[in-house]
Design an enzyme around this catalytic site. Structure first.
Site, PDB file in Angstrom:
ATOM      1  CB  CYS A 179       9.826  26.511  51.241  1.00 23.29           C
ATOM      2  SG  CYS A 179      11.702  26.822  50.871  1.00 23.29           S
ATOM      3  CB  CYS A 187      12.817  26.871  46.792  1.00 25.95           C
ATOM      4  SG  CYS A 187      13.161  25.538  47.934  1.00 25.95           S
ATOM      5  CG  ASP A 227     -19.502  36.621  33.045  1.00 20.30           C
ATOM      6  OD1 ASP A 227     -19.370  37.806  32.408  1.00 20.30           O
ATOM      7  OD2 ASP A 227     -19.697  35.546  32.689  1.00 20.30           O
ATOM      8  CG  ASP A 230     -19.746  31.054  32.189  1.00 18.41           C
ATOM      9  OD1 ASP A 230     -19.540  32.484  32.175  1.00 18.41           O
ATOM     10  OD2 ASP A 230     -20.610  30.791  31.746  1.00 18.41           O
ATOM     11  CG  ASP A 239     -15.818  35.629  32.328  1.00 18.18           C
ATOM     12  OD1 ASP A 239     -16.051  36.921  32.405  1.00 18.18           O
ATOM     13  OD2 ASP A 239     -16.765  34.892  32.424  1.00 18.18           O
TER      14      ASP A 239
END
Length: 709
Positions: free
Chosen positions: A36, A39, A435, A606, A610
């Site tokens: 959480c 934490c 891209d 891809d 990138d």
């Protein structure tokens, strides 16, 4: 359409990123128990106070802390300091994620559900009129089933609650554990004193529904992987070094600046280097986004990650280890991943307010009834009912229940969601950055229109025999030509395909190798056909752009390719804005600037170039054909390969966010009605458990509506 800012134009692939001391963590700690926002704050505050640490960042998804401190320092004292603060920590020795195993929660969930059903059956007999010794017997049987089941099934909550309480802090598991323990203890007390009511089923129902929420949450987390770590897969483990005139295979760690390397055709360049002899063509698309092979001569720079298309050649290493382009990219991606992992989801923000409120309300109810009646037993019953009613079952299910339904729907449509907060971030997107090469376009070869039909048949056979993806793009244009009978066909790495037809040598491949003048040529004996290439948008690219614009989104193009190609593609696709000739670091800078301008950005890409941008964006999507590093940096992967899926993902995410907010509304209305009843002493713990279970079921049913829309 606007052009790129000059600062991003013509950035070299070898542009220096960020100093290693600023972005490379010196240590990594595994934190298996963090779950959480509280934490995260505890870990970072504790570590920042330790000698030898400059700063620390927690990645909640991977349950790891990146520590920036003195290289080589012993992390033992830091781990002990975290243990004192109630946080389990270990030094990372492998790249395996520290995500809590979903299977560790499934068995407790099953035990809680099975025990709950059996205890409820016994409770029905009690409600039906069983009294005196019969009622007591049924209660004792219920206790025998419920107590061991609760002790076992509720361990995840008990462990996390104790870790927090032992160091004087609160988390959401503290009120949960209190409600379970008090309900079980008071039930046992009532049974031992021949009481009419017991609430073992309430404790079990509470445990069951909260475990269900945790399992759903873990299902969202389990596929998250680090793209920064996957970049190591691009880097070869060994390199060929020339020593005293001989070629020796050496581990990458042994390479030094000034070493002479031997690079074969098809090899990936292991380190940054300069070319020593001859000329070479390299595939640099993964680094720069350039769609064409790059021709280099003596003195030109080879970048770690380049693929040598022609060779062999020799080169002199200029940067090794952490100084190479590939390693700098990995550090850049890791920094971006850590920054994005700090995103606080809807459930975390609600829990930050909810947890202290639950304790205050339950404590006030206990004190009020104790002061007014002087009866500890009555005051405890009211406090237990209040804790059960206010326990965050609906809150815990509000987000994961919707997320699982939405991600299942997206998966059926060819989209794999990999991040637990991806839907929330996708829902807020207002700008989509694509891209170009490989994402929106593909390079294709064109058959010369004047090529004789008999030569077309030979070319079809050679193209079909090649493993090169560009060769396969010719097959559509040769579909009507009958394949020729070509013998002795063989593919030469970095050159092309050759064979024999009618006792004539035939070649298809690199222009100078086949006897032509262009990049690609086809030779049949003395006849040479120049093969031209072009870059074409993917068939569904324009449809995808139109779908995104219809949703009110701005569509941009961000590429390392040349301005001329970028402008041509942008015009064909109707893109609103573009940047061209941008380095990997430049792409990250563009996204950072857009975010500073108040835009919420989705990155779609891809390539290796990138990867950092995908990690730095508010949300990210990668095609299924992308490199492993890009897919793992992305929040969503397009398994189907359909670009319109980007718009589908955003639409589903917006619907999911509405469902999440509706579920929070259900939880708020439920608490507004139920809490006053519990405080007033009207609702018993059993009634509180029924109300709590009902609210959880309403949340689940509302989440399930997404399956039908």
């Amino acid at each position: 359409m606007t052009s790129a800012d000059p600062v991003f134009a013509r950035s070299s692939a070898t542009t220096d990123f960020v100093a290693a001391s600023d972005v490379a963590p010196t240590h990594t700690l595994v934190l298996p128990s963090v779950h959480c926002a509280g934490c995260i704050r505890t870990v970072e505050e504790v570590l920042s106070r330790q000698p030898g640490i400059r700063s620390a960042r927690v990645n909640l998804t991977r349950r790891r802390a990146a520590v920036f401190g003195v290289p080589g320092a012993d992390p033992g004292p830091w781990i002990r300091a975290l243990e004192v603060a109630g946080i389990e920590a270990h030094e990372a020795t492998t790249d395996a994620g520290g995500i809590e195993n979903e299977q560790a929660l499934v068995l407790p969930l099953g035990v809680a559900g099975f025990a709950m059903m059996n205890v409820m059956l016994l409770s029905v007999a009690v409600w039906s009129g069983a009294s005196d010794s019969t009622r007591d017997l049924l209660h004792w049987i219920s206790a025998a089933i419920a107590l061991p089941a609760t002790v076992y099934a509720a361990q995840p909550f008990f462990r996390h609650a104790w870790s927090a309480l032992s160091v004087g802090r609160l988390n959401i598991d503290v009120p949960i554990s209190l409600a379970i323990v008090l309900a079980s203890a008071m039930s046992l007390y009532e049974v031992a004193n021949d009481g009419e009511h017991a609430w073992f089923d309430a404790a079990l129902a509470l445990t069951f529904f909260l475990l269900a929420g945790r399992v759903l949450d873990q299902r969202m987390r389990r596929s998250a992987r680090s793209a920064a770590a996957d970049l190591a897969g691009i880097e070869p483990a060994r390199a060929i070094r020339i020593e005293d005139g001989a070629q020796r295979s050496r581990p990458l760690e042994e390479l030094r600046v000034g070493d002479t390397l031997w690079l074969a055709a098809g090899a990936r360049v292991p380190v940054d280097a300069v070319l020593d002899d001859g000329s070479v063509e390299v595939d640099r698309s993964a680094i720069t986004g350039e769609s064409d092979p790059q021709a280099l001569t003596v003195g030109d720079t080879l970048t770690a990650g380049d693929i040598v298309l022609t060779g062999p050649v020799t080169a002199t290493a200029t940067a090794v280890g952490e100084d190479t382009t590939l390693r700098r990219m990995a550090r850049l991606v890791a920094t971006a991943e850590n920054a994005r992992s700090r995103y606080s989801g809807l459930a975390d923000r609600a829990a930050a307010i909810y947890t202290p409120t639950v304790h205050i309300v339950a404590a006030a109810a206990f004190l009020g009834w104790l002061l007014s009646t002087g009866d500890v037993r009555v005051a405890l019953n009211v406090a237990i009912a209040t804790l059960i009613i206010t326990c965050p079952c609906a809150l815990g299910l509000a987000v994961p229940a919707v997320a699982v339904v939405a991600t299942s729907r997206l998966y059926r449509n060819g989209l794999l969601v990999k991040s637990e907060t991806a839907l929330e971030r996708l829902a807020g997107i207002d700008t989509v950055v694509f891209d170009k090469t490989g994402t929106l376009t593909r390079r294709v070869l064109k058959v010369p229109p004047n090529m004789p039909r008999i030569d077309r048949g030979v070319l079809r056979t050679l193209a079909a025999s090649s493993d090169h993806p560009l060769s396969r793009t010719l097959l559509d244009g040769l579909a009507t030509a009958a394949p020729a009978d070509v013998s002795n066909v063989r593919e030469i790495a970095g050159s092309g395909v050759e064979g024999t037809w009618n006792d004539t040598s035939v070649r298809f491949g690199r222009g100078d190798w086949a006897g032509g003048f262009s990049d690609t040529a086809f030779a049949v004996g003395g006849r040479v056909h120049e093969i031209s290439s072009t870059e074409e948008p993917l068939p569904d690219a324009r449809k995808s752009m139109d779908s995104l614009k219809a949703k009110g989104l701005e569509v941009c193009l961000l590429t390392g390719d040349t301005g001329a190609r970028a402008r041509q593609v942008a015009a064909r696709l109707g893109v609103d804005r573009l940047w061209s000739e941008v380095s990997p670091e430049g792409k990250t800078a563009v996204l950072r600037q857009l975010r500073e301008d108040g835009r919420s950005v989705l990155m779609v890409g891809d390539g290796l170039n990138d990867t950092a941008a995908l990690a730095a964006a508010d949300a990210s999507i990668a095609p299924g054909s992308a490199l492993d590093a890009s897919r793992n940096a992305a929040d969503v992967v397009i398994v189907s390969g359909r670009l319109p899926s980007v718009a589908e993902a955003i639409g589903t995410a917006r619907l999911a966010r509405r469902r999440m907010l509706q579920n929070f509304g259900v939880a708020a209305v439920y608490n507004a009605i139920a809490v006053p009843l519990a405080i007033a002493g009207i609702a018993t713990p059993l009634m509180a458990a029924i109300a709590m279970s009902t609210s959880s079921l309403v949340v689940i049913l509302n989440a399930g509506r997404g399956r039908r829309q």
